[in-house]
Design a protein around this motif. Structure first.
Motif, PDB file in Angstrom:
ATOM      1  N   TYR A   1       0.838  -1.197   0.000  1.00 46.29           N
ATOM      2  CA  TYR A   1       0.000   0.000   0.000  1.00 46.29           C
ATOM      3  C   TYR A   1       0.877   1.252   0.000  1.00 46.29           C
ATOM      4  CZ  TYR A   1      -3.368   3.554   1.269  1.00 46.29           C
ATOM      5  OH  TYR A   1      -4.128   4.692   1.268  1.00 46.29           O
ATOM      6  N   LEU A   2       1.877   1.284   0.879  1.00 46.60           N
ATOM      7  CA  LEU A   2       2.749   2.450   0.968  1.00 46.60           C
ATOM      8  C   LEU A   2       3.511   2.677  -0.336  1.00 46.60           C
ATOM      9  CD1 LEU A   2       4.051   1.950   4.609  1.00 46.60           C
ATOM     10  CD2 LEU A   2       2.582   3.784   3.801  1.00 46.60           C
ATOM     11  N   SER A   3       3.969   1.606  -0.964  1.00 46.43           N
ATOM     12  CA  SER A   3       4.690   1.738  -2.238  1.00 46.43           C
ATOM     13  C   SER A   3       3.789   2.283  -3.340  1.00 46.43           C
ATOM     14  CB  SER A   3       5.264   0.387  -2.675  1.00 46.43           C
ATOM     15  OG  SER A   3       6.247  -0.038  -1.772  1.00 46.43           O
ATOM     16  N   ASP A   4       2.534   1.833  -3.365  1.00 47.83           N
ATOM     17  CA  ASP A   4       1.596   2.249  -4.417  1.00 47.83           C
ATOM     18  C   ASP A   4       0.978   3.618  -4.164  1.00 47.83           C
ATOM     19  OD1 ASP A   4       2.077  -0.180  -5.630  1.00 47.83           O
ATOM     20  OD2 ASP A   4       0.222  -1.106  -4.914  1.00 47.83           O
ATOM     21  N   GLU A   5       0.687   3.930  -2.915  1.00 44.31           N
ATOM     22  CA  GLU A   5      -0.128   5.109  -2.608  1.00 44.31           C
ATOM     23  C   GLU A   5       0.623   6.312  -2.043  1.00 44.31           C
ATOM     24  OE1 GLU A   5      -3.341   5.263  -3.417  1.00 44.31           O
ATOM     25  OE2 GLU A   5      -3.288   3.202  -4.141  1.00 44.31           O
ATOM     26  N   ILE A   6       1.742   6.070  -1.406  1.00 42.51           N
ATOM     27  CA  ILE A   6       2.447   7.161  -0.738  1.00 42.51           C
ATOM     28  C   ILE A   6       3.634   7.592  -1.597  1.00 42.51           C
ATOM     29  CG2 ILE A   6       3.740   7.836   1.311  1.00 42.51           C
ATOM     30  CD1 ILE A   6       0.875   7.304   2.011  1.00 42.51           C
ATOM     31  N   HIS A   7       3.610   8.830  -1.985  1.00 38.40           N
ATOM     32  CA  HIS A   7       4.712   9.401  -2.763  1.00 38.40           C
ATOM     33  C   HIS A   7       5.191  10.649  -2.030  1.00 38.40           C
ATOM     34  CE1 HIS A   7       3.645   6.594  -5.884  1.00 38.40           C
ATOM     35  NE2 HIS A   7       2.401   6.993  -5.766  1.00 38.40           N
ATOM     36  N   PHE A   8       6.369  10.543  -1.441  1.00 38.25           N
ATOM     37  CA  PHE A   8       6.895  11.636  -0.629  1.00 38.25           C
ATOM     38  C   PHE A   8       8.082  12.262  -1.338  1.00 38.25           C
ATOM     39  CE2 PHE A   8       9.857  13.247   2.584  1.00 38.25           C
ATOM     40  CZ  PHE A   8       9.030  14.141   3.248  1.00 38.25           C
ATOM     41  N   GLU A   9       7.966  13.549  -1.586  1.00 36.21           N
ATOM     42  CA  GLU A   9       9.056  14.316  -2.185  1.00 36.21           C
ATOM     43  C   GLU A   9       8.993  15.740  -1.644  1.00 36.21           C
ATOM     44  OE1 GLU A   9      10.797  15.310  -6.622  1.00 36.21           O
ATOM     45  OE2 GLU A   9       9.431  13.631  -6.345  1.00 36.21           O
ATOM     46  N   VAL A  10      10.132  16.245  -1.198  1.00 38.58           N
ATOM     47  CA  VAL A  10      10.217  17.602  -0.659  1.00 38.58           C
ATOM     48  C   VAL A  10      11.273  18.362  -1.444  1.00 38.58           C
ATOM     49  CG1 VAL A  10      10.915  18.975   1.341  1.00 38.58           C
ATOM     50  CG2 VAL A  10       9.558  16.931   1.665  1.00 38.58           C
ATOM     51  N   LYS A  11      10.924  19.581  -1.815  1.00 43.96           N
ATOM     52  CA  LYS A  11      11.886  20.499  -2.426  1.00 43.96           C
ATOM     53  C   LYS A  11      11.723  21.834  -1.712  1.00 43.96           C
ATOM     54  CE  LYS A  11      12.022  18.351  -6.943  1.00 43.96           C
ATOM     55  NZ  LYS A  11      11.908  18.508  -8.386  1.00 43.96           N
ATOM     56  N   GLU A  12      12.765  22.250  -0.996  1.00 42.15           N
ATOM     57  CA  GLU A  12      12.752  23.506  -0.252  1.00 42.15           C
ATOM     58  C   GLU A  12      13.977  24.313  -0.652  1.00 42.15           C
ATOM     59  OE1 GLU A  12      10.732  24.796   2.407  1.00 42.15           O
ATOM     60  OE2 GLU A  12       9.314  23.280   1.762  1.00 42.15           O
ATOM     61  N   GLY A  13      13.815  25.607  -0.759  1.00 46.19           N
ATOM     62  CA  GLY A  13      14.957  26.471  -1.012  1.00 46.19           C
ATOM     63  C   GLY A  13      14.846  27.209  -2.326  1.00 46.19           C
ATOM     64  N   ASN A  14      16.015  27.682  -2.815  1.00 49.01           N
ATOM     65  CA  ASN A  14      16.077  28.433  -4.069  1.00 49.01           C
ATOM     66  C   ASN A  14      17.179  27.870  -4.953  1.00 49.01           C
ATOM     67  OD1 ASN A  14      18.545  29.527  -3.102  1.00 49.01           O
ATOM     68  ND2 ASN A  14      17.418  31.106  -1.993  1.00 49.01           N
ATOM     69  N   GLN A  15      17.644  28.653  -5.940  1.00 51.21           N
ATOM     70  CA  GLN A  15      18.677  28.186  -6.867  1.00 51.21           C
ATOM     71  C   GLN A  15      20.019  27.912  -6.182  1.00 51.21           C
ATOM     72  OE1 GLN A  15      18.377  27.299  -9.910  1.00 51.21           O
ATOM     73  NE2 GLN A  15      16.372  28.099 -10.457  1.00 51.21           N
ATOM     74  N   LEU A  16      20.335  28.674  -5.130  1.00 52.11           N
ATOM     75  CA  LEU A  16      21.636  28.521  -4.474  1.00 52.11           C
ATOM     76  C   LEU A  16      21.619  27.569  -3.288  1.00 52.11           C
ATOM     77  CD1 LEU A  16      22.920  32.211  -4.504  1.00 52.11           C
ATOM     78  CD2 LEU A  16      23.626  30.321  -5.980  1.00 52.11           C
ATOM     79  N   PHE A  17      20.592  27.672  -2.465  1.00 50.45           N
ATOM     80  CA  PHE A  17      20.516  26.864  -1.253  1.00 50.45           C
ATOM     81  C   PHE A  17      19.208  26.082  -1.256  1.00 50.45           C
ATOM     82  CE2 PHE A  17      23.081  30.545  -0.126  1.00 50.45           C
ATOM     83  CZ  PHE A  17      24.181  29.954   0.462  1.00 50.45           C
ATOM     84  N   GLY A  18      19.281  24.834  -0.893  1.00 49.05           N
ATOM     85  CA  GLY A  18      18.046  24.073  -0.830  1.00 49.05           C
ATOM     86  C   GLY A  18      18.250  22.621  -0.450  1.00 49.05           C
ATOM     87  N   ILE A  19      17.133  21.988  -0.205  1.00 44.12           N
ATOM     88  CA  ILE A  19      17.098  20.574   0.147  1.00 44.12           C
ATOM     89  C   ILE A  19      16.077  19.892  -0.753  1.00 44.12           C
ATOM     90  CG2 ILE A  19      16.476  18.888   1.915  1.00 44.12           C
ATOM     91  CD1 ILE A  19      17.160  20.932   4.030  1.00 44.12           C
ATOM     92  N   GLU A  20      16.437  18.757  -1.281  1.00 40.16           N
ATOM     93  CA  GLU A  20      15.497  17.895  -2.001  1.00 40.16           C
ATOM     94  C   GLU A  20      15.561  16.526  -1.341  1.00 40.16           C
ATOM     95  OE1 GLU A  20      15.974  17.665  -6.245  1.00 40.16           O
ATOM     96  OE2 GLU A  20      16.416  19.801  -6.394  1.00 40.16           O
TER      97      GLU A  20
END
Length: 180
Positions: free
Chosen positions: A32-51
């Protein structure tokens, strides 16, 4: 007609006996988690950030009382002008699963971070500096999204969903409890 009236209680007894043993396995939760849960985070700008993106989730049930262990394999990219890097992380959480009878869903509460591992190891110190922010994203996500939902469009699960009041964690499975 007399035969039909005798068969109905027998049929209900058999159905109740089958349904009273329903549980959700670790493999069903992982699927279920593999099929239904899609977690992706993108924070920041062109110079500083976290993905951050989760690639795989493993579940272990009942290794401790009332506990579900969730291990997530993630890819993390840190952007900065001095030392950008990419790493693979493995984070393990423990939580208490609970059942929401209205939505027919299993959720997690009281998430606790148990361990963080990174590859390559030489950037583990840098990963640990941003870990609280990343873990905040992941914790919020895991506490607000169901980790399993009974499929009420399927007749057997719809019946089970209506009857289930709570869950109990047992080694390898979540047992659905029909009375309080």
């Amino acid at each position: 007609m007399k035969l039909l009236s005798c068969m109905l209680p027998l049929t209900m007894l058999l159905l109740t006996g089958c349904v009273s043993q329903y549980s959700i396995t670790e493999e069903e939760l992982e699927g279920y988690l593999s099929d239904e849960i899609h977690f992706e985070v993108k924070e920041g700008n062109q110079l500083f950030g976290i993905e951050m993106r989760i690639n795989n989730i493993d579940v272990e049930l009942g290794h401790k009382a009332d506990t579900m262990s969730v291990t997530a394999d993630s890819v993390i990219k840190i952007k900065n002008p001095l030392v950008p890097f990419k790493a693979n992380m493995k984070t393990t959480f423990e939580a208490e699963p609970w059942y929401d009878a209205q939505s027919h869903s299993v959720y997690l509460k009281q998430l606790t971070l148990v361990s963080i591992e990174s590859d390559p190891k030489d950037i583990e110190k840098a990963v640990k500096q941003v870990a609280p922010q990343m873990m905040g994203f992941l914790t919020n996500f895991l506490e607000t999204q169901p980790v399993y939902v009974l499929d009420t469009s399927e007749s057997n699960q719809a019946l089970i969903a209506d009857m289930t009041k709570q869950i109990k964690v047992e080694p390898g499975k979540l047992k659905l409890i029909f009375d309080e």
